[in-house]
Design an enzyme around this catalytic site. Structure first.
Site, PDB file in Angstrom:
ATOM      1  N   HIS A  40     -78.964 -23.200  -8.614  1.00 17.72           N
ATOM      2  CA  HIS A  40     -79.072 -23.601 -10.020  1.00 17.72           C
ATOM      3  C   HIS A  40     -79.889 -24.878 -10.212  1.00 17.72           C
ATOM      4  O   HIS A  40     -80.339 -25.175 -11.309  1.00 17.72           O
ATOM      5  CB  HIS A  40     -77.685 -23.742 -10.662  1.00 17.72           C
ATOM      6  CG  HIS A  40     -76.898 -24.922 -10.217  1.00 17.72           C
ATOM      7  ND1 HIS A  40     -75.909 -24.854  -9.263  1.00 17.72           N
ATOM      8  CD2 HIS A  40     -76.918 -26.216 -10.608  1.00 17.72           C
ATOM      9  CE1 HIS A  40     -75.365 -26.037  -9.089  1.00 17.72           C
ATOM     10  NE2 HIS A  40     -75.967 -26.889  -9.893  1.00 17.72           N
ATOM     11  N   ASP A  54     -75.308 -19.358  -4.716  1.00 18.28           N
ATOM     12  CA  ASP A  54     -75.756 -20.625  -5.289  1.00 18.28           C
ATOM     13  C   ASP A  54     -76.385 -21.518  -4.225  1.00 18.28           C
ATOM     14  O   ASP A  54     -76.142 -22.726  -4.174  1.00 18.28           O
ATOM     15  CB  ASP A  54     -74.637 -21.368  -6.000  1.00 18.28           C
ATOM     16  CG  ASP A  54     -75.177 -22.453  -6.948  1.00 18.28           C
ATOM     17  OD1 ASP A  54     -76.380 -22.392  -7.282  1.00 18.28           O
ATOM     18  OD2 ASP A  54     -74.407 -23.354  -7.336  1.00 18.28           O
ATOM     19  N   SER A  85     -75.436 -32.021  -7.586  1.00 19.28           N
ATOM     20  CA  SER A  85     -75.562 -30.650  -7.087  1.00 19.28           C
ATOM     21  C   SER A  85     -76.648 -30.524  -6.039  1.00 19.28           C
ATOM     22  O   SER A  85     -77.767 -31.008  -6.217  1.00 19.28           O
ATOM     23  CB  SER A  85     -75.876 -29.688  -8.232  1.00 19.28           C
ATOM     24  OG  SER A  85     -74.721 -29.351  -8.937  1.00 19.28           O
TER      25      SER A  85
END
Length: 491
Positions: A219, A252, A334
């Site tokens: 992402h 992910d 992230s």
């Protein structure tokens, strides 16, 4: 649980500096501390609204589309993604282990999670880097880092007192947070990704090998996959253009490669996430709210936590059996490494659970001490597949299971996607003797409380792995051996 990847613009900086905080406690190396990992069947809180599912979708059967729709309660990513505790399942018949069902997506998996990475609200990937403005107040500096104290005496003279050593000369012993951070920071990067339309965000990544491959979250770079712009900046300020080598939306995980990579890259050492114990010390590195090269500490607070996260598009979700940590992780973290006390990478920071509304008067949520990382053993396998083939490979059982909220297990549906067979003829589940209506309660020694949890556990394995399935049929418990099949790609 369901999750989201964060959201809105960074709040304005305070007009006055915050009061000085107490110095943090020393960080000592810590060995494995045995701790009971939470059972996969434990409830994770009150049901959450499901944002992954389109309006009007049925909650009784899997959705035929691939990838499966994210849990309806799962908020949109934002930039770096949020995660939720309920590993909502990908699997339509033959797609992993759960039916992709409309309606299913782990309704009521717990509070929404948010994945780290600031966004500017322009779109799914829009992030805004935070600019921190601080004012120095007279009398606010001092302590052992060196200060000057001037006193007027009767004769008008002054006395100056200084510390004997400066901060730069203090020795940091191996295993301290400062020593681990000093060694790891040069191998981390702040990633900026933008689509061809200019929408984008900021995340983190780390050096995977000497050839210039950088591992991060899918992402984080999703906006740049199809013709966008991608850059990676090291702590020394050197910035490199990069390209996406491969991305796995379901896991992910993504791998990018630096263009004109320097010859002195130093890959971070990968640890063994299977050996991690609850209570082990952790160090997280990232760019929370755009503040690059930030280091935070904590412990492993749980293992094997089922987590589902959304990319915000309303049609895709990611799943993991995560490492849970209380190290402060925020939007922008992230894709960054989660390290153990020796500086080995044990996970990729991917999601956080946060309260329903953000602090500082904005909708941007932040850390409340519940962060989630993809175990490095799984991420390493995925990254190697992406480097070799450019495509992810997923394990599957070849059966559709209900994705409705449950604590009793993962039930194989009576009807498959689009009227297909719920158990693939000749597939792994069929060969193992599983039938529609069977309720899977364990995969090896992991308790399975729902279809989404089953998906997350299956994806911790590789195609070809043999697993033991415990299931109930007609009120009686049975076990069977099953060899996992495979599916290539996200579509």
């Amino acid at each position: 649980m369901s999750t989201e990847n964060e959201g809105t613009a960074v709040p304005p900086a305070p007009s006055a500096p915050p009061p000085p905080a107490d110095a943090p406690a020393a960080f000592a190396p810590q060995g494995a501390h045995p701790g009971a990992a939470p059972a996969a069947g434990d409830p994770y809180g009150p049901p959450a609204a499901q944002a992954h599912q389109g309006a009007g979708e049925s909650s009784s059967a899997p959705d035929p589309s691939w990838p499966p729709p994210p849990p309806p309660s799962t908020p949109a990513y934002g930039g770096d993604g949020a995660a939720g505790h309920g590993a909502a399942g990908h699997g339509a018949a033959g797609h992993g282990a759960a039916g992709q069902g409309g309606g299913g997506w782990g309704a009521g998996w717990g509070a929404a999670h948010q994945q780290p990475a600031p966004k500017n609200g322009r779109g799914r990937g829009g992030l805004v880097a935070a600019v921190l403005v601080a004012a120095l107040v007279a009398g606010g500096l001092g302590g052992g880092l060196g200060y000057t104290l001037a006193e007027e005496n009767d004769s008008g003279g002054s006395t100056t007192v200084s510390s004997s050593t400066s901060g730069g000369n203090v020795k940091r012993d191996p295993g301290t947070v400062a020593a681990v951070a000093a060694a790891a920071l040069p191998s981390t990067v702040t990633i900026e990704a933008a689509s061809s339309s200019g929408e984008g965000g900021t995340g983190t990544g780390f050096v995977f090998d000497k050839q210039g491959h950088i591992v991060t979250n899918n992402h984080v770079v999703a906006d740049a996959v199809d013709g966008g712009n991608l850059t990676a900046t090291f702590p020394n300020g050197k910035k490199y253009d990069a390209e996406v080598v491969g991305n796995a939306q379901g896991y992910d995980v993504a791998v990018i490669k630096l263009k004109n990579a320097p010859s002195d890259l130093k890959p971070l050492t990968l640890g063994n996430s299977d050996d991690v114990a609850v209570g082990d010390s952790t160090i997280a590195i990232g760019a929370p709210f755009g503040l690059s090269n930030t280091v935070t500490t904590g412990i492993i607070s749980a293992k094997n936590r089922p987590v589902a996260s959304s990319d915000g598009s309303g049609s895709k979700a990611s799943y993991m059996s995560a490492l849970q940590t209380d190290a402060s992780i925020n939007p922008g973290n992230s894709g960054g490494p989660l390290l153990d006390a020796q500086g080995n990478v044990i996970g990729i920071n991917s999601a956080i659970q946060s309260t329903s509304n953000g602090g500082f008067g904005t909708g941007q949520a932040g850390s409340i001490g519940l962060g989630f990382a993809i175990p490095i053993n799984q991420a390493k396998y995925v990254a190697q597949e992406l480097i070799e083939t450019g495509k992810p490979v997923y394990a599957k059982i070849g059966a559709s299971v209900s994705l409705e909220d449950s604590t009793n297990g993962a039930q194989i549906t009576e009807q498959g996607v689009g009227g297909t067979e719920p158990v693939d003829p000749g597939g792994p589940a069929d060969k193992a003797g599983l039938k529609p209506g069977d309720v899977i309660t364990k995969l090896d020694d992991r308790v399975i409380d729902s279809g989404p949890t089953l998906i997350g556990e299956i994806w911790t394995h590789k195609p070809g792995d043999e697993v033991t399935i415990t299931y109930e049929r007609g009120g009686k418990e049975h076990t069977t051996e099953l060899t996992l099949g495979s599916r290539v790609g996200d579509s």
